[in-house]
Design a protein around this motif. Structure first.
Motif, short mmCIF file in Angstrom:
data_model
loop_
_atom_site.label_atom_id
_atom_site.label_comp_id
_atom_site.label_asym_id
_atom_site.label_seq_id
_atom_site.Cartn_x
_atom_site.Cartn_y
_atom_site.Cartn_z
N HIS A 253 0.82 -1.21 0.00
CA HIS A 253 0.00 0.00 0.00
C HIS A 253 0.86 1.26 0.00
O HIS A 253 0.57 2.23 -0.73
N VAL A 254 1.91 1.26 0.83
CA VAL A 254 2.80 2.43 0.87
C VAL A 254 3.48 2.63 -0.48
O VAL A 254 3.57 3.76 -0.99
N LYS A 255 3.94 1.55 -1.07
CA LYS A 255 4.60 1.63 -2.38
C LYS A 255 3.63 2.16 -3.43
O LYS A 255 3.98 3.04 -4.24
N THR A 256 2.40 1.65 -3.43
CA THR A 256 1.41 2.10 -4.41
C THR A 256 1.05 3.56 -4.21
O THR A 256 0.93 4.33 -5.18
N ASN A 257 0.89 3.98 -2.95
CA ASN A 257 0.57 5.39 -2.67
C ASN A 257 1.70 6.31 -3.11
O ASN A 257 1.45 7.39 -3.68
N ASP A 258 2.94 5.89 -2.87
CA ASP A 258 4.07 6.71 -3.32
C ASP A 258 4.11 6.83 -4.84
O ASP A 258 4.34 7.93 -5.38
N GLN A 259 3.86 5.73 -5.53
CA GLN A 259 3.86 5.79 -6.99
C GLN A 259 2.72 6.66 -7.52
O GLN A 259 2.91 7.44 -8.46
N LEU A 261 1.37 9.14 -5.94
CA LEU A 261 1.71 10.53 -5.63
C LEU A 261 2.66 11.09 -6.68
O LEU A 261 2.50 12.23 -7.14
N VAL A 262 3.63 10.29 -7.08
CA VAL A 262 4.56 10.74 -8.13
C VAL A 262 3.81 10.99 -9.44
O VAL A 262 4.06 11.99 -10.13
N TYR A 264 0.65 11.81 -9.75
CA TYR A 264 -0.19 13.00 -9.57
C TYR A 264 0.66 14.27 -9.68
O TYR A 264 0.27 15.23 -10.37
#
Length: 333
Positions: A253-259, A261-262, A264
């Motif tokens: 989940h953290v990895k997906t959210n970071d990706q 965000l990038v 966006y």
């Protein structure tokens, strides 16, 4: 210490030059007539269990489509061509033969027996000139004796040998230049990466389907169980991550959210740059229109000034002419 069998093969390495020559042979024969497969001879050397196939040449071949036992291979042409290749490079010897398959045929064993006159441990490499599925276009086989349990005479059959594509430094440079010419320069690197990932996923999907079909046939009793394959499948399953593990789920989940965000932020920056370019374009157009208006006004002023100077010159010339006439009258009097 046990003596290693010199004829034992661990793997077969096919060079890109062989693939190019086979495809060229197949295309040339396809233009002449309706040829389903072509046959040729492979040249190379055996290096301690690794068969290195570095060259090849085509051989005239024909067969009856209805009766596979009727076929013709010009071995006189084979001997003549091999003699010429031997003069060029004596290290390259006959190591086997190839055909464009795409699968094994009934008369392959008989053809292999003919090739064994020139190479006792002949190898058959099936090279698919028009591959439809992902993966290597080569399949290597070696002829072995099959012993039957019922006491019947032994028969010849083919055993699969691992194969791979290998190249030397000079060949790698040539292949890179060839791919550089074929590659579409209009396509960006992002689309190429996505295409490569998609092709990789398709290849993985096909391999999983093969595993699934094999396990189904084993469970139904259609195929005998092979413990080595089962052990390898178990190793594959052990390498799979536990998707129900809480820390793994959190990390995903953290990895997906970071990706995301990038992505966006990249879309925002792209929009801001587009608006900035639009504003700059409007300002440049406005300045250009102002400069054009100023140039037109300056041109009008220049034309008026030229007309005024022309009129003044005319007046001066006219006054000079009048003064000359009056001086001439005074002298006559």
């Amino acid at each position: 210490m046990p003596v290693q069998d010199p004829n034992k093969l661990d793997k077969v390495v096919v060079h890109p030059l062989v693939l190019l020559s086979v495809v060229d042979h197949f295309n040339r024969m396809g233009k002449v007539g309706n040829v389903k497969r072509v046959v040729g001879v492979l040249l190379g050397s055996n290096r301690s269990g690794m068969l290195d196939i570095s060259n090849s040449f085509a051989v005239p071949f024909d067969e009856d489509d209805k009766d596979r036992s009727v076929w013709f291979l010009d071995h006189d042409y084979l001997e003549c061509m091999y003699g010429m290749f031997k003069k060029v490079n004596a290290r390259e010897k006959i190591v086997g033969w190839y055909h464009t398959g795409p699968k094994l045929h009934q008369n392959d064993v008989a053809i292999n027996e003919l090739v064994r006159r020139y190479c006792p441990s002949s190898v058959l490499v099936i090279i698919d000139a028009k591959p439809k599925d992902l993966g290597l276009p080569t399949e290597a086989y070696i002829a072995v004796e099959e012993v039957h349990d019922d006491g019947t005479p032994t028969t010849k059959t083919f055993e699969h040998v691992p194969s791979e594509i290998g190249a030397e430094e000079a060949e790698e440079v040539g292949v890179e230049h060839l791919l550089r010419d074929i590659k579409d320069t209009t396509v960006g690197t992002l689309s190429q990466r996505i295409t490569n990932q998609l092709m990789g996923l398709k290849g993985l999907h096909s391999q999983i389907q093969d595993m699934h079909s094999y396990l189904e046939k084993v469970s139904q009793g259609k195929l005998p169980i092979n413990h080595q394959i089962v052990y390898q499948l178990q190793d594959v399953f052990n390498l799979l991550p536990d998707v129900n593990f809480q820390e793994y789920v959190k990390a995903m989940h953290v990895k997906t959210n970071d990706q995301m965000l990038v992505v966006y932020l990249a879309s925002l920056i792209r929009s801001i740059i587009a608006i900035h370019n639009l504003i700059n374009n409007n300002l440049q157009n406005r300045d250009a229109e102002k400069n054009e208006g100023k140039e037109k006004k300056d041109d009008k002023k220049d034309t008026k000034g030229d007309k005024d100077t022309d009129k003044a010159k005319d007046k001066k010339e006219a006054s000079k002419a009048g003064g000359d006439k009056e001086s001439g009258k005074s002298t006559k009097k």
